[in-house]
Write a protein that holds these residues in place. Structure first.
Motif, PDB file in Angstrom:
ATOM      1  N   CYS A 297       0.839  -1.205   0.000  1.00 16.42           N
ATOM      2  CA  CYS A 297       0.000   0.000   0.000  1.00 16.42           C
ATOM      3  C   CYS A 297       0.871   1.250   0.000  1.00 16.42           C
ATOM      4  O   CYS A 297       0.596   2.222  -0.713  1.00 16.42           O
ATOM      5  CB  CYS A 297      -0.929   0.005   1.228  1.00 16.42           C
ATOM      6  N   GLU A 299       3.889   1.606  -1.175  1.00 16.13           N
ATOM      7  CA  GLU A 299       4.503   1.773  -2.489  1.00 16.13           C
ATOM      8  C   GLU A 299       3.513   2.349  -3.497  1.00 16.13           C
ATOM      9  O   GLU A 299       3.868   3.199  -4.318  1.00 16.13           O
ATOM     10  CB  GLU A 299       5.055   0.439  -2.995  1.00 16.13           C
ATOM     11  N   LEU A 300       2.260   1.900  -3.446  1.00 18.05           N
ATOM     12  CA  LEU A 300       1.246   2.436  -4.358  1.00 18.05           C
ATOM     13  C   LEU A 300       0.994   3.909  -4.080  1.00 18.05           C
ATOM     14  O   LEU A 300       0.820   4.710  -5.009  1.00 18.05           O
ATOM     15  CB  LEU A 300      -0.062   1.634  -4.222  1.00 18.05           C
ATOM     16  N   ALA A 355      -6.318   1.723  -2.939  1.00 16.12           N
ATOM     17  CA  ALA A 355      -5.042   1.014  -2.954  1.00 16.12           C
ATOM     18  C   ALA A 355      -5.148  -0.293  -2.179  1.00 16.12           C
ATOM     19  O   ALA A 355      -4.655  -1.342  -2.617  1.00 16.12           O
ATOM     20  CB  ALA A 355      -3.943   1.897  -2.361  1.00 16.12           C
ATOM     21  N   CYS A 358      -6.953  -2.879  -4.175  1.00 12.98           N
ATOM     22  CA  CYS A 358      -6.062  -3.412  -5.202  1.00 12.98           C
ATOM     23  C   CYS A 358      -5.123  -4.450  -4.609  1.00 12.98           C
ATOM     24  O   CYS A 358      -4.917  -5.528  -5.186  1.00 12.98           O
ATOM     25  CB  CYS A 358      -5.264  -2.272  -5.837  1.00 12.98           C
ATOM     26  N   PHE A 372      -4.891   0.061 -10.004  1.00 14.47           N
ATOM     27  CA  PHE A 372      -4.971   1.228  -9.121  1.00 14.47           C
ATOM     28  C   PHE A 372      -4.608   2.477  -9.924  1.00 14.47           C
ATOM     29  O   PHE A 372      -3.500   2.578 -10.444  1.00 14.47           O
ATOM     30  CB  PHE A 372      -4.021   1.065  -7.933  1.00 14.47           C
ATOM     31  N   LEU A 375      -1.806   3.271 -12.945  1.00 15.13           N
ATOM     32  CA  LEU A 375      -0.524   2.580 -12.833  1.00 15.13           C
ATOM     33  C   LEU A 375      -0.471   1.349 -13.726  1.00 15.13           C
ATOM     34  O   LEU A 375      -1.433   0.581 -13.790  1.00 15.13           O
ATOM     35  CB  LEU A 375      -0.270   2.160 -11.382  1.00 15.13           C
ATOM     36  N   GLN A 377       0.315  -2.347 -14.596  1.00 14.22           N
ATOM     37  CA  GLN A 377       0.242  -3.499 -13.704  1.00 14.22           C
ATOM     38  C   GLN A 377       1.621  -4.033 -13.332  1.00 14.22           C
ATOM     39  O   GLN A 377       1.782  -4.651 -12.276  1.00 14.22           O
ATOM     40  CB  GLN A 377      -0.602  -4.608 -14.331  1.00 14.22           C
ATOM     41  N   ILE A 380       2.548  -2.324 -10.221  1.00 17.35           N
ATOM     42  CA  ILE A 380       1.809  -2.901  -9.090  1.00 17.35           C
ATOM     43  C   ILE A 380       2.456  -4.214  -8.673  1.00 17.35           C
ATOM     44  O   ILE A 380       2.626  -4.495  -7.484  1.00 17.35           O
ATOM     45  CB  ILE A 380       0.330  -3.104  -9.467  1.00 17.35           C
ATOM     46  N   ALA A 383       5.531  -3.508  -6.771  1.00 18.49           N
ATOM     47  CA  ALA A 383       5.221  -3.078  -5.397  1.00 18.49           C
ATOM     48  C   ALA A 383       4.985  -4.292  -4.504  1.00 18.49           C
ATOM     49  O   ALA A 383       5.378  -4.309  -3.333  1.00 18.49           O
ATOM     50  CB  ALA A 383       3.990  -2.170  -5.399  1.00 18.49           C
TER      51      ALA A 383
END
Length: 398
Positions: A297, A299-300, A355, A358, A372, A375, A377, A380, A383
């Motif tokens: 979360c 990182e997002l 987030a 996701c 999210f 971004l 994938q 993601i 992350a």
């Protein structure tokens, strides 16, 4: 960063210790439902997960279940992998013939563990029972009555049984009693709710501490006092800050100095982590899951330019129900969190809530929800990988 979305799902033994992880992957540039695409995907995950990322980074000391296609088996792709670390998972759509059977037998003779996914008693699959080590049972698809019948039919064979898609603790219990050896599914991430359950003395004290730590209006002096009054947390926090994880230029000998050096947000973060570690009497994987979720979360949030510490708190506290075995709403009521944090955790509202949704979809490998904002994938997926490696480092120093 790999050109693949890579995930993993825990496989537990009867004592709920991690036995292995199944590696999950999804190609960006080709269709995995296509035979050639799936073969390329398996080859690619081998390159990405073992040669580039490192198998230890993804699964630690545990085994890795990897799905192999008919073509992979014919090409003897598994022989490129360490036999003591990899489980060759033979999917139900593999075309079993004499060559495939002989190759699988050769893999077994060379020390590889062979797992048969969704096995059915048929003429072509029956010979595999001579050397297969594990059979995976889709208990959701079969239902309890059929599952019990299949387990009974397989008892004469020297094969371990892995129940997959286990959704509840009740299912885990009956499957364990029926003779299954390993378990895979989301049951472990759900709280084992007991009506009228009360927190233990230590848990109550830890919740009080979380109340102070996460008070949005907490001052430097109040946080320092609260941590210092908890001798255990004070010791653990100073020990952790002085560990190799931080590589500080000089030793921190007081909480006050630690807060002055690291800042309120950073000390709050580590106080949350260490306090959560004292809350649960469950296997380490519970805390590991909370750490991965919090870091992913974070990182997002960082990727879209939002407050990473806010996203981290939403992620890590969203696992309180599993850690405490109480409803999440009840856990949230005991903490003086800002309304936007509570709504993000409980209702998935706001950017942090989106987030979190996701991240949970990524944990469950729900492709339609693994997005999210705008971004890519792959970002993601990266992350998630950062969350795994970070949680591994954190737990290694706790």
């Amino acid at each position: 960063m790999a050109e693949f979305l890579i995930g993993r799902q825990q496989i537990f033994d009867k004592d709920l210790n991690i036995f292995a992880y199944e590696l999950l992957f999804r190609g960006k540039d080709f269709d995995l439902t296509d035979k050639d695409g799936a073969t390329l995907a398996t080859n690619q995950i081998i390159t990405d997960s073992i040669l580039e990322m490192g198998l230890n980074s993804l699964v630690g000391p545990h085994k890795a279940f990897i799905n192999f296609t008919t073509q992979n088996i014919l090409e003897k792709t598994p022989l490129n992998l360490p036999s003591d670390r990899v489980v060759i998972e033979v999917l139900e759509n593999v075309e079993i013939d004499l060559t495939v059977t002989n190759n699988l037998r050769e893999f077994s003779q060379q020390g590889y563990t062979i797992a048969l996914d969704d096995f059915v008693f048929s003429d072509e699959w029956y010979p595999l029972l001579e050397f297969a080590n594990i059979i995976k049972l889709d208990v959701m698809a079969m239902g309890e009555a059929k599952t019990r019948e299949v387990i009974k039919d397989l008892k004469p064979f020297n094969i371990q049984l892995l129940a997959e898609k286990v959704e509840t603790r009740e299912e885990f219990q009956y499957l364990k009693e029926a003779g299954c050896n390993y378990f895979q599914g989301y049951f472990f991430h759900k709280p084992n709710l007991v009506a009228g359950k009360r927190l233990g003395v230590n848990q109550t004290a830890a919740m009080r501490l979380l109340t102070v730590i996460n008070n949005p209006d907490v001052e430097f002096a109040d946080l320092s006092k609260a941590i210092s009054q908890d001798v255990g947390l004070s010791y653990k926090l100073l020990h952790y800050i002085n560990s190799a994880f931080f590589t500080l230029p000089s030793k921190m000998e007081s909480i006050q100095r630690a807060i002055s050096y690291l800042g309120l947000k950073e000390v709050r973060r580590w106080s949350n982590i260490l306090t959560l570690a004292t809350l649960s009497d469950k296997p380490e994987v519970s805390l590991q899951g909370a750490l991965i979720r919090g870091k992913m979360c974070e990182e997002l949030g960082r990727l879209i330019g939002e407050k990473p510490d806010h996203f981290f708190l939403v992620g890590i506290l969203s696992s309180l129900d599993t850690i405490l075995d109480i409803p999440l709403e009840e856990a949230m009521q005991q903490l003086p969190l800002a309304s936007d944090i509570k709504s993000a955790i409980l209702d998935k509202q706001g950017l942090a809530g989106e987030a979190l949704e996701c991240v949970i979809n990524y944990e469950r490998w729900n492709h339609s929800g693994m997005h999210f904002k705008n971004l890519d994938q792959l970002l993601i997926s990266d992350a998630y990988y950062k969350g795994i490696t970070w949680a591994k480092d954190v737990l290694g120093n706790l």
